[in-house]
Design an enzyme around this catalytic site. Sequence first.
Site, PDB file in Angstrom:
ATOM      1  N   ASP A  53     -41.501-113.952  16.396  1.00 49.17           N
ATOM      2  CA  ASP A  53     -40.175-114.570  16.336  1.00 49.17           C
ATOM      3  C   ASP A  53     -39.139-113.466  16.562  1.00 49.17           C
ATOM      4  O   ASP A  53     -39.107-112.476  15.848  1.00 49.17           O
ATOM      5  CB  ASP A  53     -40.010-115.207  14.943  1.00 49.17           C
ATOM      6  CG  ASP A  53     -38.633-115.836  14.770  1.00 49.17           C
ATOM      7  OD1 ASP A  53     -37.837-115.814  15.735  1.00 49.17           O
ATOM      8  OD2 ASP A  53     -38.369-116.353  13.668  1.00 49.17           O
ATOM      9  N   ASP A 367     -37.713 -92.779  76.265  1.00 45.89           N
ATOM     10  CA  ASP A 367     -36.534 -93.554  76.653  1.00 45.89           C
ATOM     11  C   ASP A 367     -35.970 -93.092  78.007  1.00 45.89           C
ATOM     12  O   ASP A 367     -36.052 -91.918  78.342  1.00 45.89           O
ATOM     13  CB  ASP A 367     -35.481 -93.336  75.551  1.00 45.89           C
ATOM     14  CG  ASP A 367     -34.384 -94.370  75.580  1.00 45.89           C
ATOM     15  OD1 ASP A 367     -34.350 -95.177  76.520  1.00 45.89           O
ATOM     16  OD2 ASP A 367     -33.556 -94.347  74.654  1.00 45.89           O
ATOM     17  N   LYS A 476     -45.049 -96.750  72.681  1.00 43.94           N
ATOM     18  CA  LYS A 476     -44.242 -96.370  71.503  1.00 43.94           C
ATOM     19  C   LYS A 476     -43.178 -97.455  71.344  1.00 43.94           C
ATOM     20  O   LYS A 476     -42.342 -97.642  72.226  1.00 43.94           O
ATOM     21  CB  LYS A 476     -43.604 -95.011  71.740  1.00 43.94           C
ATOM     22  CG  LYS A 476     -42.695 -94.538  70.612  1.00 43.94           C
ATOM     23  CD  LYS A 476     -42.200 -93.119  70.925  1.00 43.94           C
ATOM     24  CE  LYS A 476     -41.141 -92.643  69.959  1.00 43.94           C
ATOM     25  NZ  LYS A 476     -40.585 -91.344  70.393  1.00 43.94           N
ATOM     26  N   ASP A 478     -40.102 -98.824  69.556  1.00 43.15           N
ATOM     27  CA  ASP A 478     -39.010 -98.267  68.747  1.00 43.15           C
ATOM     28  C   ASP A 478     -38.077 -99.361  68.240  1.00 43.15           C
ATOM     29  O   ASP A 478     -38.099-100.510  68.720  1.00 43.15           O
ATOM     30  CB  ASP A 478     -38.227 -97.277  69.629  1.00 43.15           C
ATOM     31  CG  ASP A 478     -37.663 -96.113  68.832  1.00 43.15           C
ATOM     32  OD1 ASP A 478     -37.465 -96.272  67.624  1.00 43.15           O
ATOM     33  OD2 ASP A 478     -37.423 -95.055  69.436  1.00 43.15           O
ATOM     34  N   ASP A 548     -37.902 -88.626  63.011  1.00 46.34           N
ATOM     35  CA  ASP A 548     -37.263 -87.946  64.142  1.00 46.34           C
ATOM     36  C   ASP A 548     -37.087 -86.467  63.844  1.00 46.34           C
ATOM     37  O   ASP A 548     -36.749 -85.691  64.723  1.00 46.34           O
ATOM     38  CB  ASP A 548     -35.887 -88.572  64.429  1.00 46.34           C
ATOM     39  CG  ASP A 548     -36.001 -89.718  65.426  1.00 46.34           C
ATOM     40  OD1 ASP A 548     -37.062 -89.872  66.050  1.00 46.34           O
ATOM     41  OD2 ASP A 548     -35.017 -90.468  65.577  1.00 46.34           O
TER      42      ASP A 548
HETATM   43  C1  GLA Z   1     -35.628 -92.865  68.608  1.00 42.52           C
HETATM   44  C2  GLA Z   1     -37.020 -92.286  68.447  1.00 42.52           C
HETATM   45  C3  GLA Z   1     -37.119 -91.014  69.265  1.00 42.52           C
HETATM   46  C4  GLA Z   1     -36.851 -91.344  70.705  1.00 42.52           C
HETATM   47  C5  GLA Z   1     -35.477 -91.985  70.847  1.00 42.52           C
HETATM   48  C6  GLA Z   1     -35.246 -92.478  72.258  1.00 42.52           C
HETATM   49  O1  GLA Z   1     -34.669 -92.062  68.022  1.00 42.52           O
HETATM   50  O2  GLA Z   1     -37.306 -92.052  67.111  1.00 42.52           O
HETATM   51  O3  GLA Z   1     -38.396 -90.454  69.114  1.00 42.52           O
HETATM   52  O4  GLA Z   1     -37.844 -92.212  71.181  1.00 42.52           O
HETATM   53  O5  GLA Z   1     -35.341 -93.085  69.972  1.00 42.52           O
HETATM   54  O6  GLA Z   1     -34.005 -93.037  72.412  1.00 42.52           O
END
Ligand code: GLA
Length: 726
Positions: A53, A367, A476, A478, A548
Amino acid sequence: MRILHDPVARAFFLQGPGSTYAFRVGPAGRLEHLHWGEQVGAQDLGWSVLHCDRAFSPNPDPADRSWSADTLAQECPSAAGCDYRAPMIEVRHGDGSRVLELVYAGHRLVAGKPRLDGLPATYCEADTEAETLVVELCDAPTGLAVELSYTVFAAHDVIARSVRVINRGAAPVTLLRVLSASVDLEGSGLALLQLSGSWARERHVHVTSLRPGLQAVESRRGTSSHQHNPFIALLDTGTGEESGRVWAANLVYSGNFFAGVELDQFMQARLHLGIHPDGFAWELAPGTAFQAPEAILAFSAHGLGALSRTLHRLYRTRLCRGRWRDAERPVLLNNWEATYFNFTPERLLTIARSAKEAGIELFVLDDGWFGKRESDVSGLGDWVVNEAKLPGGLARLAREVEAIGLRFGLWFEPEMVSPDSDLYRAHPDWCLHAPGRTRSQGRNQLVLDVGRAEVREHIRAAVAQVLRAAPISYVKWDMNRHLTEVGSLGLPAHRQGEAAHRFVLGVYEVMERLTAEFPDVLFEGCSGGGGRFDPGILHYMPQVWTSDNSDAVSRLWIQHGTSIAYPLSSMAAHVSAVPNHQVHRTTSFATRAAVAFTGSFGFELDLARQSPEDMAEAKAQVAAYKRLRSLLARGDLYRLADPAGGRLAAWMVVAADGGEALVTAVRIRAEAHDSVPVVRLRGLDPAARYRLDDGNEVGGDALMAVGLRHRFDRDYQARTWHLVRV
Ligand code: GLA
């Protein structure tokens, strides 16, 4: 492994290989948590429950003032009743009420582990590998049912929990909060461990003592995020790498999450996690169900090291899937930090040739290969090769790379669109947005509304077309910004609260379809580095670009923290140029390689521009990695020295049979006339003798008790030892 039901005590015992999780149906039909920890027999644990209680803890039955949900250790606490702590489930009924009384309605045992609709999860390959208990709870006045699933594995000491809410009533219900797991534990003396940080500083370990009230780790960013990870652990007083009790919870999900621990007035700690309730509202029509993501619960009585090894083995073998799950990963070179957007085919091929000379196996074009993409201001969404930049297209470049003797990989960012793109000009309403309001940009881009079927289909088809048109063996994937103005034109006004979760479900669907259509392609996840490093992504992609930040010293903290939950094979780690592009630090080639060996190894620099000495070193490192990669991918990790001390980081990977090991130590900061650190090894066969790479033969017992020494004489110096059982 067994799940036992005691019908007299109305109790369930989930017996993992080394732990027990137990709960019972309590007097009012509420599920009461009994035990999660060291293995105990399936005995009636009713004696351990003490209802008292308590002042200001209301009682549904006035005749029993000792029973209140407010003080109960529960399995599935719901909102708006007598429990004032944070609930696991909260709904709004048609009449506006939020009261929910979830009472036991039955249970069933299932061999193996059922799949979760549309969501990533751990799995079994045979029904004998696991057993699942499904307990059904029901809110009698509305017919709303909740199914709690608990899977126990024979070979993995974890409980996989998930929740399904089913509307068996006649009126729609709005789900406001459906967490995936909630456990009430004795909380005295516990500390909370979280993996938090920022972009380029992901998953640093933070430990804080529990204090009364709620402590939470959370993401409202639309993804699991760089800032926090959907993993938390409670540590008992004195818990370290090798000893002490740890309770951990990890959400198999890549979107907004909430992971909290609430220490109540009686020192009970409610550990819970799931989809973040902020902004979440899901309309559940009669006859439909909502599946919440899976939560992995793991207990270790032997410290954090054992906990990590349990999770690593599970994730490596029963979360990751596909051809690359257990396969040795190719050594790759990615051109991003070598060229950024500024490349020509000649430059790429020169880099590829030098990569081949170093023994590298895969060349990745990052990229800048598509649409109008000379910088990050335009082009996302236009997944058509820029022929002005790459004459002959990807097929020609990929063939030329293959002619050099390397496989070819490619970067995508499928969930995004640049306002300056043909896709956006054609479909300005395909991004997440609220009509008539600002569309905030991140890195000059908007987020596609992947929850919408037509958007998903467009993304899938665009990526598939590129993958079909050239010999691409690696992708990859992203995701370079977080979500804002999360509204969807695909949903009516009263269902906008579903948009963030539907985005994640949409991403999973596209990933599922593309990984199924291209089973030989190795997919690597990425989100500005490690912004989406979570078990959800690992179900589709067995490795993730960890950060990164490619600096070897920064990586000591990032990889150490990441390894608390995630296996080495899932961490992509590359040797990059010096001075490092993120932190401008200079470290030796040997140190950069030693640190990158921890994960799926590669390079992120223009090898053609390295000194002959570094090129020779690169060759030697690649050759060494190839010899060691099966050990590194499948071995057990032992963290030997925590970089948090600021002086030394050390870890080792030991083959499952104890036959081989690689030990790495990095002196973070050297001192004048420095001490000689001792690195005591773990996980070896104490009765065996090991040959070290300097030719010495030493007993496993001595290596663990006495340890190895190295005289470091400068900052950032690394030393590795390779040991083979004689
Ligand atoms: C992000 C990824 C990087 C690279 C850039 C490209 O920041 O983490 O490794 O691929 O995009 O624009």
